[in-house]
Design an enzyme around this catalytic site. Structure first.
Site, short mmCIF file in Angstrom:
data_model
loop_
_atom_site.label_atom_id
_atom_site.label_comp_id
_atom_site.label_asym_id
_atom_site.label_seq_id
_atom_site.Cartn_x
_atom_site.Cartn_y
_atom_site.Cartn_z
N GLN A 55 -46.26 14.10 0.60
CA GLN A 55 -46.26 14.39 2.03
C GLN A 55 -47.37 15.36 2.41
OE1 GLN A 55 -44.21 12.46 4.13
NE2 GLN A 55 -44.22 11.55 2.09
N HIS B 57 -50.76 13.85 3.47
CA HIS B 57 -50.92 13.19 4.76
C HIS B 57 -51.93 13.91 5.65
CE1 HIS B 57 -48.29 9.75 5.27
NE2 HIS B 57 -47.31 10.38 4.64
N GLU C 61 -37.99 16.25 8.82
CA GLU C 61 -38.17 14.80 8.97
C GLU C 61 -37.58 14.06 7.76
OE1 GLU C 61 -41.93 11.71 9.60
OE2 GLU C 61 -42.25 13.66 8.66
N HIS C 62 -37.97 14.48 6.55
CA HIS C 62 -37.46 13.90 5.32
C HIS C 62 -36.72 14.99 4.54
CE1 HIS C 62 -41.36 11.77 6.14
NE2 HIS C 62 -40.56 10.72 6.05
N ASP D 218 -41.05 5.54 3.12
CA ASP D 218 -42.33 5.35 3.81
C ASP D 218 -42.71 3.88 3.92
OD1 ASP D 218 -42.79 8.01 4.28
OD2 ASP D 218 -44.13 8.31 2.59
N HIS E 40 -20.80 7.38 51.81
CA HIS E 40 -20.13 7.07 50.56
C HIS E 40 -18.62 6.85 50.81
CE1 HIS E 40 -23.78 8.45 48.63
NE2 HIS E 40 -23.26 8.25 47.42
#
Length: 437
Positions: A260, A263, A328-329, A362, A421
């Site tokens: 990761q 990235h 995230e993970h 992934d 109404h």
């Protein structure tokens, strides 16, 4: 140079807050630039796309048609791939489709005690735009992870945009588009692609929702166009948090963290463990491997700026830290991951045990890899079929079944001072004078 933190330290909370505070910063110059790009595309449409694509991607074409990829070209890209690569994309697409076909649509209906029909109906969006990143690397996996769920949901038309810096087109990306079933493809990237999808140009159709990850400019653009069009989420740099108890080979955990970190220099890799020796051994493996990686400089910057090794008192506290970060993970690299799972409340995706590598998520496991970042897993969910569906409430009734509803509705309308109404409700009451007018 990765940071070493300890929950027993009196300064731990401040140190962790500082580590996580990066995502709250928003560069004003990025926002200003993106706002200018969006306005340029809204005003000049196709002409702006030609200028901006020339400026940012160095793609020189005099006609807008040069930015749209012919459907046959996608097929030719697929044919050019080696058999192994083509088979891998087909396998991943089949697994992603199989997973998302199992997601519920949520239709239901029932008749209440008064005899009124109530329910919910879900319908797919008409047109969706998919942004596929392409500035730093090619991501055929993102094509599959976004387009396949949209197709499973029944979206009518899928428009994809992908930058091609220098005019270089990637066969793997185009092949994935052929497999997933993209309707139209434009080689436009960045904030200008988001603006074109949100507002439409003379050639690029306006979409109902934009999905897909991107860099800072794409994220800023998605935030600015939200309203006229829907968005999935504001995706940020990749994140992984690993909870380890020392039972998993330190090399495996080191590789999961490095996968990761490579990235982006802004990616975040964090290891949490009550075992100081485990932290030491994983760090040693990371140091041993990182120098051999082609993206070693990116990895080192990521680990130095945003990475951390956190020692906790026990695994329960490790889970508390994970929930606080809401990564995230989240990888449970422990002997009994099922025992820890109930304690996990906030994570985009959870990977159970030594063999469930995050990299499977992934590419090929099945769930979409488009996940909430920046701690938004506290309230947000992975991209899925439901992101491409919208719900309509259904209300039906007859003369007798609505009598009880009318009186209640009229009373509440009167309390709110909304006369029309109240009259509209009373008009349905049997024998009410207004029915004769």
């Amino acid at each position: 140079m990765i940071k070493r933190l300890n929950t027993a330290d009196s300064k731990f909370d401040a140190e962790l807050d500082a580590l996580l505070a990066w995502e709250t910063r928003e560069a004003p110059d990025v926002v200003r630039t993106v706002a200018d790009i969006i306005e340029e595309v809204r005003t000049d449409g196709d002409a702006a796309l030609l200028r901006l694509t020339r400026r940012y991607d160095n793609v020189l074409t005099a006609r807008i048609e040069g930015l749209e990829v012919d459907a046959d070209e996608l097929g030719r890209s697929l044919d050019r791939l080696p058999d192994l690569d083509r088979g891998a994309l087909h396998t991943a697409a089949d697994r992603i489709r199989s997973f998302h076909e199992r997601q519920p649509r949520g239709d239901f209906s029932y008749t209440d005690e008064l005899g009124n029909l109530l329910g919910q109906r879900t319908t797919p969006l008409d047109r969706v735009g998919v942004y596929v990143p392409g500035g730093q690397a090619a991501y055929p996996s993102t094509v599959l992870m976004t387009v396949v769920p949209a197709r499973v949901a029944g979206v009518g038309e899928v428009i994809a945009t992908v930058p091609t810096p220098g005019g270089v087109q990637n066969d793997h990306v185009f092949a994935a588009m052929a497999i997933a079933g993209v309707d139209r493809v434009f080689t436009v990237g960045g904030a200008q692609a988001i603006a074109a999808l949100a507002y439409g140009t003379q050639t690029v159709p306006r979409v109902d929702k934009i999905v897909g990850p991107g860099g800072a400019y794409v994220a800023a653009a998605k935030r600015l166009v939200f309203g006229p069009t829907g968005i999935d989420l504001i995706a940020g740099p990749s994140e992984i948090l690993v909870i380890a108890d020392g039972s998993v080979a330190p090399r495996w955990t080191a590789l999961d963290l490095l996968s990761q970190a490579e990235h982006d220099a802004a990616a975040q890799a964090i290891l949490v463990s009550p075992d100081a020796d485990c932290l030491d051994r994983v760090q040693a493996e990371m140091e041993r491997v990182v120098g051999d990686l082609p993206r070693a400089e990116v990895v080192q910057r990521s680990l130095m700026n945003r990475g951390a090794l956190i020692e906790t008192r026990d695994l329960d506290e490790a889970c508390e830290i994970a929930n606080r970060i809401a990564p995230e993970h989240l990888q449970l690299a422990v002997r009994d991951p099922d025992a820890l799972l109930p304690a996990i409340r906030h994570a985009g995706a959870v990977f159970l045990g030594a063999h469930a590598a995050e990299v499977f998520g992934d590419y090929v496991a099945g769930p979409s890899h488009v996940l909430p970042t920046f701690g938004t897993a506290r309230y947000a969910s992975p991209l899925g079929v439901t992101d491409f569906l919208k719900r309509s409430s259904i209300v039906g009734g007859g003369e007798s079944s609505v009598q009880g509803l009318a009186q209640v509705a009229a009373a509440i309308a009167d309390a709110e001072g909304l006369t029309a109404h109240g009259l509209a409700a009373r008009a349905r009451v049997s024998g009410f004078d207004a029915n004769e007018r």
